[in-house]
Design a protein around this motif. Structure first.
Motif, PDB file in Angstrom:
ATOM      1  N   ASP A 137      36.275  56.653  57.600  1.00 51.99           N
ATOM      2  CA  ASP A 137      36.230  57.658  56.547  1.00 51.99           C
ATOM      3  C   ASP A 137      34.800  58.180  56.449  1.00 51.99           C
ATOM      4  O   ASP A 137      33.908  57.476  55.959  1.00 51.99           O
ATOM      5  N   PRO A 138      34.555  59.392  56.918  1.00 53.92           N
ATOM      6  CA  PRO A 138      33.186  59.930  56.889  1.00 53.92           C
ATOM      7  C   PRO A 138      32.591  59.987  55.480  1.00 53.92           C
ATOM      8  O   PRO A 138      31.374  59.968  55.323  1.00 53.92           O
ATOM      9  N   ALA A 139      33.463  60.039  54.471  1.00 56.39           N
ATOM     10  CA  ALA A 139      32.965  60.117  53.093  1.00 56.39           C
ATOM     11  C   ALA A 139      32.504  58.761  52.568  1.00 56.39           C
ATOM     12  O   ALA A 139      31.883  58.682  51.505  1.00 56.39           O
ATOM     13  N   LEU A 140      32.784  57.701  53.312  1.00 58.38           N
ATOM     14  CA  LEU A 140      32.434  56.352  52.872  1.00 58.38           C
ATOM     15  C   LEU A 140      31.162  55.907  53.602  1.00 58.38           C
ATOM     16  O   LEU A 140      31.180  55.736  54.820  1.00 58.38           O
ATOM     17  N   PRO A 141      30.052  55.733  52.884  1.00 59.56           N
ATOM     18  CA  PRO A 141      28.807  55.318  53.553  1.00 59.56           C
ATOM     19  C   PRO A 141      28.980  53.982  54.257  1.00 59.56           C
ATOM     20  O   PRO A 141      29.727  53.114  53.789  1.00 59.56           O
ATOM     21  N   LEU A 142      28.301  53.815  55.391  1.00 62.58           N
ATOM     22  CA  LEU A 142      28.406  52.564  56.138  1.00 62.58           C
ATOM     23  C   LEU A 142      27.631  51.437  55.472  1.00 62.58           C
ATOM     24  O   LEU A 142      27.837  50.267  55.786  1.00 62.58           O
ATOM     25  N   ARG A 143      26.725  51.771  54.559  1.00 59.85           N
ATOM     26  CA  ARG A 143      25.951  50.735  53.888  1.00 59.85           C
ATOM     27  C   ARG A 143      25.884  51.047  52.399  1.00 59.85           C
ATOM     28  O   ARG A 143      25.559  52.177  52.043  1.00 59.85           O
ATOM     29  N   PRO A 144      26.238  50.087  51.549  1.00 59.35           N
ATOM     30  CA  PRO A 144      26.763  48.784  51.934  1.00 59.35           C
ATOM     31  C   PRO A 144      28.183  48.891  52.471  1.00 59.35           C
ATOM     32  O   PRO A 144      28.937  49.775  52.086  1.00 59.35           O
ATOM     33  N   TYR A 145      28.501  47.972  53.362  1.00 60.76           N
ATOM     34  CA  TYR A 145      29.834  47.908  53.965  1.00 60.76           C
ATOM     35  C   TYR A 145      30.727  47.165  52.979  1.00 60.76           C
ATOM     36  O   TYR A 145      30.429  46.038  52.584  1.00 60.76           O
ATOM     37  N   VAL A 146      31.852  47.777  52.589  1.00 57.24           N
ATOM     38  CA  VAL A 146      32.657  47.219  51.503  1.00 57.24           C
ATOM     39  C   VAL A 146      33.940  46.581  52.049  1.00 57.24           C
ATOM     40  O   VAL A 146      34.715  47.229  52.749  1.00 57.24           O
ATOM     41  N   ILE A 147      34.122  45.318  51.706  1.00 58.00           N
ATOM     42  CA  ILE A 147      35.329  44.573  52.035  1.00 58.00           C
ATOM     43  C   ILE A 147      36.195  44.513  50.782  1.00 58.00           C
ATOM     44  O   ILE A 147      35.727  44.103  49.717  1.00 58.00           O
ATOM     45  N   GLY A 148      37.446  44.911  50.899  1.00 53.87           N
ATOM     46  CA  GLY A 148      38.393  44.749  49.801  1.00 53.87           C
ATOM     47  C   GLY A 148      39.164  43.466  50.006  1.00 53.87           C
ATOM     48  O   GLY A 148      39.921  43.335  50.971  1.00 53.87           O
ATOM     49  N   LEU A 149      38.943  42.478  49.136  1.00 54.22           N
ATOM     50  CA  LEU A 149      39.589  41.167  49.261  1.00 54.22           C
ATOM     51  C   LEU A 149      40.750  41.093  48.279  1.00 54.22           C
ATOM     52  O   LEU A 149      40.556  41.268  47.070  1.00 54.22           O
ATOM     53  N   THR A 150      41.954  40.826  48.786  1.00 50.13           N
ATOM     54  CA  THR A 150      43.127  40.789  47.917  1.00 50.13           C
ATOM     55  C   THR A 150      44.007  39.605  48.285  1.00 50.13           C
ATOM     56  O   THR A 150      43.771  38.893  49.263  1.00 50.13           O
ATOM     57  N   GLY A 151      45.045  39.410  47.490  1.00 49.94           N
ATOM     58  CA  GLY A 151      45.974  38.300  47.716  1.00 49.94           C
ATOM     59  C   GLY A 151      46.790  38.056  46.474  1.00 49.94           C
ATOM     60  O   GLY A 151      46.400  38.437  45.367  1.00 49.94           O
ATOM     61  N   GLY A 152      47.930  37.405  46.643  1.00 52.56           N
ATOM     62  CA  GLY A 152      48.808  37.125  45.518  1.00 52.56           C
ATOM     63  C   GLY A 152      48.306  35.980  44.665  1.00 52.56           C
ATOM     64  O   GLY A 152      47.340  35.284  45.007  1.00 52.56           O
ATOM     65  N   THR A 153      48.992  35.761  43.541  1.00 52.54           N
ATOM     66  CA  THR A 153      48.644  34.657  42.651  1.00 52.54           C
ATOM     67  C   THR A 153      48.736  33.336  43.405  1.00 52.54           C
ATOM     68  O   THR A 153      49.706  33.079  44.117  1.00 52.54           O
ATOM     69  N   GLY A 154      47.701  32.507  43.282  1.00 52.42           N
ATOM     70  CA  GLY A 154      47.692  31.202  43.937  1.00 52.42           C
ATOM     71  C   GLY A 154      47.284  31.225  45.385  1.00 52.42           C
ATOM     72  O   GLY A 154      47.315  30.200  46.067  1.00 52.42           O
ATOM     73  N   SER A 155      46.859  32.391  45.898  1.00 53.34           N
ATOM     74  CA  SER A 155      46.547  32.504  47.334  1.00 53.34           C
ATOM     75  C   SER A 155      45.195  31.914  47.716  1.00 53.34           C
ATOM     76  O   SER A 155      44.910  31.753  48.899  1.00 53.34           O
ATOM     77  N   GLY A 156      44.351  31.611  46.737  1.00 53.57           N
ATOM     78  CA  GLY A 156      43.019  31.097  47.060  1.00 53.57           C
ATOM     79  C   GLY A 156      41.996  32.194  47.273  1.00 53.57           C
ATOM     80  O   GLY A 156      40.897  31.937  47.772  1.00 53.57           O
ATOM     81  N   LYS A 157      42.332  33.401  46.842  1.00 59.19           N
ATOM     82  CA  LYS A 157      41.438  34.552  47.011  1.00 59.19           C
ATOM     83  C   LYS A 157      40.081  34.315  46.346  1.00 59.19           C
ATOM     84  O   LYS A 157      39.027  34.647  46.921  1.00 59.19           O
ATOM     85  N   THR A 158      40.088  33.740  45.136  1.00 55.75           N
ATOM     86  CA  THR A 158      38.833  33.544  44.406  1.00 55.75           C
ATOM     87  C   THR A 158      37.915  32.578  45.140  1.00 55.75           C
ATOM     88  O   THR A 158      36.694  32.793  45.209  1.00 55.75           O
ATOM     89  N   SER A 159      38.478  31.517  45.718  1.00 58.13           N
ATOM     90  CA  SER A 159      37.640  30.557  46.460  1.00 58.13           C
ATOM     91  C   SER A 159      37.045  31.216  47.701  1.00 58.13           C
ATOM     92  O   SER A 159      35.893  30.938  48.072  1.00 58.13           O
TER      93      SER A 159
END
Length: 534
Positions: A323-345
């Motif tokens: 996506d040219p509109a999205l700067p390369l820095r900082p590089y953004v990771i979207g972290l997701t997961g269902g309830t109980g998946s351990g996403k927070t850890s």
């Protein structure tokens, strides 16, 4: 990257000599061939001598041992697509780009041998007569296994039984060496037809990491291509299996079922069903399991699709968003997961590795507070009855108003999600001001809210439903039924995985999770390094 997209390796030594040489031969060829590496076995052929027709080696124990050695050697070369040909008769699915032979099997000047390779490939497989032909030296390091005289307890003239119609079943995910040996044995046993049942639907539910199993159509297509390359003279029926038996208990023409030591009991159950249906029992032909030469902690000792899927955790499954509109820095990771998946850890581990972590749940609380951007619109939409005495929004009362009512829930999320997104963008700008290279947006509703447009990559934490229920019950004090309802109201693991670049799983010990996250982080740094510049 090896220079040739595909290749044909012609081996002419006696079959009993192959087990001790397989690793060196495969290693040498793998350095030259990136894609399918076809192997033509013709013991006794003199490549530098007069032209002779193809002659398949006898289908006996020596051939099976040679096949097992070759496929085990290929398993140690991750990603190598080895196909040992058991009968000529058609053009190969992926035309070879180079012809190979073992220098040790072709003494004398190389030119006649190279010419013999070209003649053979053109006559048997329809290859262009001018393909490059190379002689391989063998890397003998580690070639300790294999007896050149074969198994002294085996009759050297023994042959495998033959059956008109043979059946086999399996998941056949990411067709690996053990699959290929099993299927090759089927091809040697069958004279007319091979019926291959491919597990699908509910049969996959209890597999390890079922979300990463390839779609049925892809597995069936890979299976057909392999089989038709290996032995084109057979008829192949490839069918989906919705239950453990499939047509094996109803097809009157079947004579043999090929099993492993793990699936023999299933074969015995097939025969009981056939007797109930008035059909004769099938001969059960057992193939030994292959040990995994590349086994890591927490993986099975045998070569298995489960281990291959575990190795995918933390790796890049599909290209990052461009996506040219999205700067390369900082590089953004979207972290997701269902309830109980351990996403927070996982988010905490990424924070320890240097990522700037943005907690969308905390931002969600902030938008509801008096004076917050969503406070007045939410109160206006849902009424003063959602307020506590101190004027704050009672999230439980609000939740009860929208639970089970999709229209009301959408009204709420249409107010709240854009405000959370705006606050998250502000935090990304803060990270940039602090010189952070990587941001992690930790958001359970990342995909539902459409926030993947804000990130370069989506990373998803998954966990089997039973384990998620157990964690929710222990953590939140809910009943098992209430925990299941909560999970069923969310996006499924498979839906998340389909939209993810990286998948992680916290099913095992914390140390395994740490290893996955470290692997994912290290690979991310490699992806970012060309973009960082000097």
């Amino acid at each position: 990257m090896p220079p040739f997209a595909s290749g044909l390796l012609v081996l002419t030594a006696p079959l009993p000599a192959l087990p001790r040489r397989a690793a060196g031969l495969v290693a040498a060829a793998a350095g030259l061939v990136a894609g399918p590496l076809y192997v033509h076995l013709q013991p006794g052929l003199r490549l530098g001598g007069p032209a002779t027709g193809p002659a398949a080696p006898p289908a006996g124990p020596a051939l099976l041992r040679a096949l097992a050695a070759l496929y085990t050697a290929a398993a140690a070369r991750r990603g190598l697509d080895l196909r040992v040909l058991l009968g000529p008769g058609r053009r190969l699915a992926r035309a070879p780009r180079v012809l190979l032979a073992a220098a040790a099997e072709a003494p004398g000047p190389p030119e006649p041998v190279q010419l013999g390779l070209q003649r053979l490939a053109a006559a048997v497989y329809g290859c262009p007569p001018s393909l490059p032909a190379l002689l391989l030296g063998e890397d003998t390091a580690g070639d300790a296994g294999g007896d050149p005289e074969g198994d002294p307890e085996q009759d050297p003239d023994a042959t495998l039984p033959e059956f008109l119609d043979v059946a086999v079943g399996g998941t056949f995910d990411r067709l690996h060496g053990a699959h290929r040996l099993l299927l090759s044995a089927c091809c040697l046993l069958a004279r007319r037809r091979l019926l291959a049942g491919v597990a699908d639907g509910d049969l996959l539910r209890h597999k390890v990491l079922p979300e990463l199993i390839e779609p049925y159509e892809l597995r069936a297509a890979k299976l057909r291509e392999f089989l038709e390359d290996v032995k084109p003279s057979l008829c192949y029926d490839i069918v989906p299996l919705a239950d453990p038996f499939g047509p094996s208990v109803t097809d009157p023409d079947l004579q043999c079922l090929v099993v492993s030591e793990e699936t023999r009991r299933g074969g015995e159950a097939v025969n009981r069903k056939r007797l109930e249906n008035g059909l004769p029992e099938l001969a059960l032909h057992e193939i030994q399991l292959m040990k995994d030469p590349d086994r890591s902690q927490n993986e099975e000792e045998k070569i298995s699709s489960s281990s291959l899927r575990q190795r995918l955790l933390g790796t890049l499954l599909q290209p990052p968003r461009q996506d040219p509109a999205l700067p390369l820095r900082p590089y953004v990771i979207g972290l997701t997961g269902g309830t109980g998946s351990g996403k927070t850890s996982i988010a905490k581990l990424l924070g320890h590795l240097g990522a700037f972590v943005i907690d969308a749940d905390k931002l969600g609380h902030a938008v509801y507070v008096p004076g917050g951007p969503a406070y007045e619109p939410v109160v206006a939409a849902f009424g003063a009855e959602i307020l506590n005495k101190d004027g704050t929004i009672n999230r439980k009362v609000l939740g009860a108003k929208v639970f089970g009512n999709q229209e009301r829930l959408k009204s709420l999320t249409d107010i709240v999600w854009p405000e959370i997104a705006q606050m998250a963008k502000e935090r990304v700008r803060e990270a940039d001001a602090q010189g952070k290279a990587v941001c992690v947006l930790d958001a359970a509703v990342l995909l539902e809210a459409g926030w993947q447009d804000m990130v370069h990559e989506v990373w998803t934490a998954i966990i089997p439903e039973e384990e998620a229920v157990r964690r929710i019950v222990a953590r939140d004090g809910l009943s098992e039924e209430a925990a299941r309802r909560r999970l069923q109201s969310q996006m499924t693991n498979r839906q998340r995985v389909e939209q993810s670049q990286v998948v992680l799983c916290t099913l095992w010990e914390p140390d395994i999770t740490r290893q996955q996250v470290q692997k994912a982080w290290d690979l991310l740094q490699q992806r970012l390094s060309p973009e960082r510049g000097p």
